[in-house]
Design a protein around this motif. Structure first.
Motif, PDB file in Angstrom:
ATOM      1  N   ALA A  52       0.422  18.470   4.680  1.00 41.02           N
ATOM      2  CA  ALA A  52       0.595  18.848   6.159  1.00 41.02           C
ATOM      3  C   ALA A  52       1.857  19.982   5.795  1.00 41.02           C
ATOM      4  O   ALA A  52       2.306  20.137   5.026  1.00 41.02           O
ATOM      5  CB  ALA A  52       1.402  17.777   6.761  1.00 41.02           C
ATOM      6  N   ASP A  53       1.732  20.956   6.808  1.00 43.58           N
ATOM      7  CA  ASP A  53       2.636  22.099   6.948  1.00 43.58           C
ATOM      8  C   ASP A  53       3.498  21.832   8.016  1.00 43.58           C
ATOM      9  O   ASP A  53       3.523  22.060   9.041  1.00 43.58           O
ATOM     10  CB  ASP A  53       1.898  23.597   7.465  1.00 43.58           C
ATOM     11  N   GLY A  54       4.512  21.074   7.541  1.00 48.16           N
ATOM     12  CA  GLY A  54       5.644  20.485   8.486  1.00 48.16           C
ATOM     13  C   GLY A  54       6.281  21.449   9.218  1.00 48.16           C
ATOM     14  O   GLY A  54       6.176  21.064  10.552  1.00 48.16           O
ATOM     15  N   LEU A  55       6.870  22.502   8.673  1.00 49.17           N
ATOM     16  CA  LEU A  55       7.489  23.607   9.673  1.00 49.17           C
ATOM     17  C   LEU A  55       6.455  24.401  10.656  1.00 49.17           C
ATOM     18  O   LEU A  55       6.573  24.433  11.796  1.00 49.17           O
ATOM     19  CB  LEU A  55       8.043  24.641   8.907  1.00 49.17           C
ATOM     20  N   GLY A  56       5.463  24.574   9.923  1.00 56.47           N
ATOM     21  CA  GLY A  56       4.245  25.037  10.805  1.00 56.47           C
ATOM     22  C   GLY A  56       3.787  24.217  11.945  1.00 56.47           C
ATOM     23  O   GLY A  56       3.645  24.709  13.228  1.00 56.47           O
ATOM     24  N   ASP A  57       3.573  22.977  11.790  1.00 57.74           N
ATOM     25  CA  ASP A  57       3.210  21.980  12.585  1.00 57.74           C
ATOM     26  C   ASP A  57       3.967  21.534  13.662  1.00 57.74           C
ATOM     27  O   ASP A  57       4.114  21.693  15.033  1.00 57.74           O
ATOM     28  CB  ASP A  57       2.922  20.666  11.988  1.00 57.74           C
ATOM     29  N   LEU A  58       5.572  21.707  13.321  1.00 54.52           N
ATOM     30  CA  LEU A  58       6.608  21.474  14.269  1.00 54.52           C
ATOM     31  C   LEU A  58       6.824  22.909  15.045  1.00 54.52           C
ATOM     32  O   LEU A  58       6.777  22.770  16.341  1.00 54.52           O
ATOM     33  CB  LEU A  58       7.847  21.346  13.534  1.00 54.52           C
ATOM     34  N   LEU A  59       6.689  23.920  14.446  1.00 55.96           N
ATOM     35  CA  LEU A  59       6.896  25.160  15.477  1.00 55.96           C
ATOM     36  C   LEU A  59       5.481  25.346  16.190  1.00 55.96           C
ATOM     37  O   LEU A  59       5.814  25.624  17.551  1.00 55.96           O
ATOM     38  CB  LEU A  59       6.710  26.595  14.637  1.00 55.96           C
ATOM     39  N   ALA A  60       4.372  24.576  15.995  1.00 58.96           N
ATOM     40  CA  ALA A  60       3.193  24.800  16.914  1.00 58.96           C
ATOM     41  C   ALA A  60       3.437  24.051  17.910  1.00 58.96           C
ATOM     42  O   ALA A  60       3.230  24.123  19.191  1.00 58.96           O
ATOM     43  CB  ALA A  60       1.906  24.412  16.112  1.00 58.96           C
ATOM     44  N   LYS A  61       3.817  22.630  17.740  1.00 61.28           N
ATOM     45  CA  LYS A  61       4.014  21.703  18.837  1.00 61.28           C
ATOM     46  C   LYS A  61       5.290  22.322  19.649  1.00 61.28           C
ATOM     47  O   LYS A  61       5.106  22.329  21.013  1.00 61.28           O
ATOM     48  CB  LYS A  61       4.668  20.425  18.129  1.00 61.28           C
ATOM     49  N   ILE A  62       6.196  23.019  19.388  1.00 59.14           N
ATOM     50  CA  ILE A  62       7.364  23.472  20.415  1.00 59.14           C
ATOM     51  C   ILE A  62       6.744  24.824  21.065  1.00 59.14           C
ATOM     52  O   ILE A  62       6.998  24.740  22.270  1.00 59.14           O
ATOM     53  CB  ILE A  62       8.221  24.299  19.211  1.00 59.14           C
ATOM     54  N   ALA A  63       5.979  25.444  20.560  1.00 59.26           N
ATOM     55  CA  ALA A  63       5.217  26.509  21.255  1.00 59.26           C
ATOM     56  C   ALA A  63       4.111  26.172  22.370  1.00 59.26           C
ATOM     57  O   ALA A  63       4.144  26.779  23.477  1.00 59.26           O
ATOM     58  CB  ALA A  63       4.231  27.503  20.369  1.00 59.26           C
ATOM     59  N   GLU A  64       3.593  24.770  22.190  1.00 60.11           N
ATOM     60  CA  GLU A  64       3.212  24.302  23.167  1.00 60.11           C
ATOM     61  C   GLU A  64       3.909  23.518  24.490  1.00 60.11           C
ATOM     62  O   GLU A  64       3.175  23.351  25.597  1.00 60.11           O
ATOM     63  CB  GLU A  64       2.189  22.975  22.728  1.00 60.11           C
ATOM     64  N   LEU A  65       5.147  23.563  24.337  1.00 58.63           N
ATOM     65  CA  LEU A  65       6.016  23.019  25.350  1.00 58.63           C
ATOM     66  C   LEU A  65       6.072  23.750  26.582  1.00 58.63           C
ATOM     67  O   LEU A  65       6.065  24.923  26.302  1.00 58.63           O
ATOM     68  CB  LEU A  65       7.269  22.410  24.807  1.00 58.63           C
ATOM     69  N   ASN A  66       6.574  22.877  27.546  1.00 54.19           N
ATOM     70  CA  ASN A  66       6.927  23.850  28.828  1.00 54.19           C
ATOM     71  C   ASN A  66       8.256  24.405  28.668  1.00 54.19           C
ATOM     72  O   ASN A  66       8.869  24.206  27.646  1.00 54.19           O
ATOM     73  CB  ASN A  66       6.958  22.622  30.159  1.00 54.19           C
ATOM     74  N   PRO A  67       8.634  25.438  29.477  1.00 53.03           N
ATOM     75  CA  PRO A  67       9.672  26.185  29.210  1.00 53.03           C
ATOM     76  C   PRO A  67      10.876  25.355  28.816  1.00 53.03           C
ATOM     77  O   PRO A  67      11.801  25.761  28.097  1.00 53.03           O
ATOM     78  CB  PRO A  67       9.714  27.155  30.314  1.00 53.03           C
ATOM     79  N   SER A  68      11.258  24.423  29.889  1.00 50.26           N
ATOM     80  CA  SER A  68      12.666  23.629  29.671  1.00 50.26           C
ATOM     81  C   SER A  68      12.541  22.784  28.245  1.00 50.26           C
ATOM     82  O   SER A  68      13.751  23.036  27.577  1.00 50.26           O
ATOM     83  CB  SER A  68      12.613  22.922  31.042  1.00 50.26           C
ATOM     84  N   ASP A  69      11.641  22.076  28.115  1.00 55.64           N
ATOM     85  CA  ASP A  69      11.499  21.344  26.880  1.00 55.64           C
ATOM     86  C   ASP A  69      11.490  22.268  25.642  1.00 55.64           C
ATOM     87  O   ASP A  69      11.988  22.039  24.721  1.00 55.64           O
ATOM     88  CB  ASP A  69       9.933  20.538  26.909  1.00 55.64           C
ATOM     89  N   LYS A  70      10.638  23.480  25.666  1.00 48.63           N
ATOM     90  CA  LYS A  70      10.817  24.592  24.583  1.00 48.63           C
ATOM     91  C   LYS A  70      12.226  25.053  24.305  1.00 48.63           C
ATOM     92  O   LYS A  70      12.521  25.190  23.207  1.00 48.63           O
ATOM     93  CB  LYS A  70       9.920  25.684  25.197  1.00 48.63           C
ATOM     94  N   ALA A  71      13.071  25.162  25.426  1.00 52.60           N
ATOM     95  CA  ALA A  71      14.136  25.827  25.073  1.00 52.60           C
ATOM     96  C   ALA A  71      15.131  24.518  24.536  1.00 52.60           C
ATOM     97  O   ALA A  71      15.950  24.873  23.571  1.00 52.60           O
ATOM     98  CB  ALA A  71      15.096  26.178  26.428  1.00 52.60           C
TER      99      ALA A  71
END
Length: 138
Positions: free
Chosen positions: A28-47
């Motif tokens: 697994a690419d931990g950081l890459g996976d985490l950043l990809a999940k963050i990018a998918e979030l709605n604006p409030s959750d993403k912030a």
């Protein structure tokens, strides 16, 4: 007669995410996976997620980024999740939550908080969470 579902669609999705994460294992690419999940979030959750990720990175650099049940999480060297973020949109909640697992070193007497509801983060909130993150990481 209709049967009641045991798990919501969001819970089933989280279980499938966990299955995928286990299959990846050490590949697994931990950081890459985490950043990809963050990018998918709605604006409030993403912030909120971006702020929490920054706080963890700055205050507990020993923790590794990863996903956990499809959500942003940070683990110790043993791979145990220390803290995690549950975005509000994940389970259609009115707030996100930032929590600590038992690997976190937050023990304080016989009762201590392990999760916090988040709607947005002020500087004071960030300072409080940063201190807890440092303590949790040991």
């Amino acid at each position: 007669m209709a049967t009641k579902k045991t798990f919501s669609d969001a819970e089933l999705e989280a279980m499938q995410d966990a299955k995928v994460e286990r299959k990846k294992g050490k590949k697994a690419d931990g950081l890459g996976d985490l950043l990809a999940k963050i990018a998918e979030l709605n604006p409030s959750d993403k912030a909120i997620a971006e702020t929490i990720h920054r706080l963890v990175t700055e205050n507990a650099p020993s923790l590794a980024a990863k996903t956990w049940y499809g959500m942003p999480a940070w683990a110790n060297a043993d791979g145990k999740v220390v803290c995690f973020l549950t975005p509000a949109g994940k389970f259609d909640s009115r707030y996100a939550s930032f929590g600590f697992n038992d690997a976190a070193r937050l023990d304080d007497g016989t009762v201590w908080p392990t999760a916090f509801a988040l709607t947005k983060l002020t500087k004071a909130d960030e300072d409080m969470l940063a201190a807890l993150i440092r303590k949790a990481a040991g």
